[in-house]
Design an enzyme around this catalytic site. Structure first.
Site, PDB file in Angstrom:
ATOM      1  N   SER A   1       0.890  -1.222   0.259  1.00 22.66           N
ATOM      2  CA  SER A   1      -0.339  -0.438  -0.098  1.00 22.66           C
ATOM      3  C   SER A   1       1.127   1.613  -0.351  1.00 22.66           C
ATOM      4  O   SER A   1       0.021   2.040  -0.149  1.00 22.66           O
ATOM      5  CB  SER A   1      -0.881  -0.297   1.410  1.00 22.66           C
ATOM      6  OG  SER A   1      -2.122  -0.716   1.373  1.00 22.66           O
TER       7      SER A   1
ATOM      8  N   GLY B   1       2.379   0.480   4.591  1.00 23.60           N
ATOM      9  CA  GLY B   1       1.859  -0.958   3.311  1.00 23.60           C
ATOM     10  C   GLY B   1       2.541  -2.557   3.896  1.00 23.60           C
ATOM     11  O   GLY B   1       3.156  -2.436   4.775  1.00 23.60           O
TER      12      GLY B   1
END
Length: 281
Positions: A63, A227
């Site tokens: 992410s 992430g």
């Protein structure tokens, strides 16, 4: 005089070597402590100083790519046009979309899409942002224009989170990713309004409180995007770190993973890595 200059140069080189070996030893020790792999790239945008550790090793970016995708879209759309609306269908929704799942059958602005992606790491929002850019091919094209031929976007959410060490799909290196973040956001083409909008989202983001933010002095400002992939304990954080009184950030990328597919990550690995690296600045 020549001898003096020579001695000064030697002293500076030795100092740099000692500094590099110091953080390298600490990071090697952390890899052993957590039975993990660490990749680091840090760039002081004020002085140009770099700190690297496994900076050319590939990791899943997960992410953290939402920061890059959001920045590319913000390059294309002026701040006063972010009220443009896109429609959300039921088929658009993928796993972990806490904001977009409330918009099924409704419209949402580009501004709200970016807020959802950056603040809540909403996966559907990221997919819609990529499609607004023009698709994955357009993202890759922009990366190449920035000189990044390493970062390799291939899949949409949530498939991009299924990392395999045998594949380059949806991976990057700390060095490539960090340099792209710098070119896109810290020193890129973003308008003043769009840059402030994006960095404010990253500054106020709470999902990274246990990561880089936890490893730097409390009076530093940290604008980050975390992430986490589904496999191999892939856990990352990328940030613009502002030491107290400094307006030009240190770009810091920390990627980590482990050898076994089912291993679980530990946020302390990233915060301790950040603490070690920031001693160099």
């Amino acid at each position: 005089m020549k001898k003096l200059i020579f001695l000064i140069v030697i002293a500076l080189v030795l100092s740099a070597c000692n500094s590099n070996s110091s953080h390298a030893k600490e990071l090697n020790d952390l890899e052993k402590k957590y039975n993990a792999h660490i990749g680091v790239y840090a760039l002081d945008t004020k002085s140009g100083k770099e700190v690297k550790f496994n900076s050319d090793k590939r990791f899943a970016y997960a992410s953290t790519s939402k920061a890059i995708n959001s920045a590319i879209l913000l390059e294309q759309v002026p701040y006063n046009k972010l009220n443009k609306k896109v429609h959300i269908n039921k088929d658009d929704i993928v796993a972990y979309s806490p904001i977009l799942e409330k918009y099924v059958g409704k419209d949402i602005t580009l501004k709200a899409l970016i807020e959802a992606s950056m603040t809540y790491s909403d996966n559907t929002a990221n997919n819609k942002i990529i499609k607004e850019i023009g698709g994955i091919k357009k993202v890759k094209q922009r990366l190449k224009e920035l000189g990044d031929k390493v970062t390799n976007p291939v899949r949409y959410e949530i498939e991009l989170n299924y990392y395999s060490p045998k594949s380059k799909k949806d991976t990057s290196t700390p060095a490539a990713f960090g340099k792209t973040l710098n070119k896109l956001i810290a020193n890129g083409k973003l308008s003043k309004e769009n840059k402030k909008f994006l960095l404010d989202l990253m500054l106020n983001n709470k999902s990274g409180d246990t990561l880089i933010k936890d490893g730097v002095p409390k009076d530093y400002k940290v604008a980050d995007k975390s992430g986490q992939a589904i496999t191999y304990a892939s856990r990352n954080d990328v940030a613009f770190v502002y030491p107290k009184g400094q307006s030009e950030p240190i770009v810091l990328v920390i990627f980590t993973n482990k050898d076994n597919k089912s291993d679980k990550p530990n946020d302390k690995l990233i915060s301790e890595t950040a603490k070690s690296v920031m001693k160099e600045f």
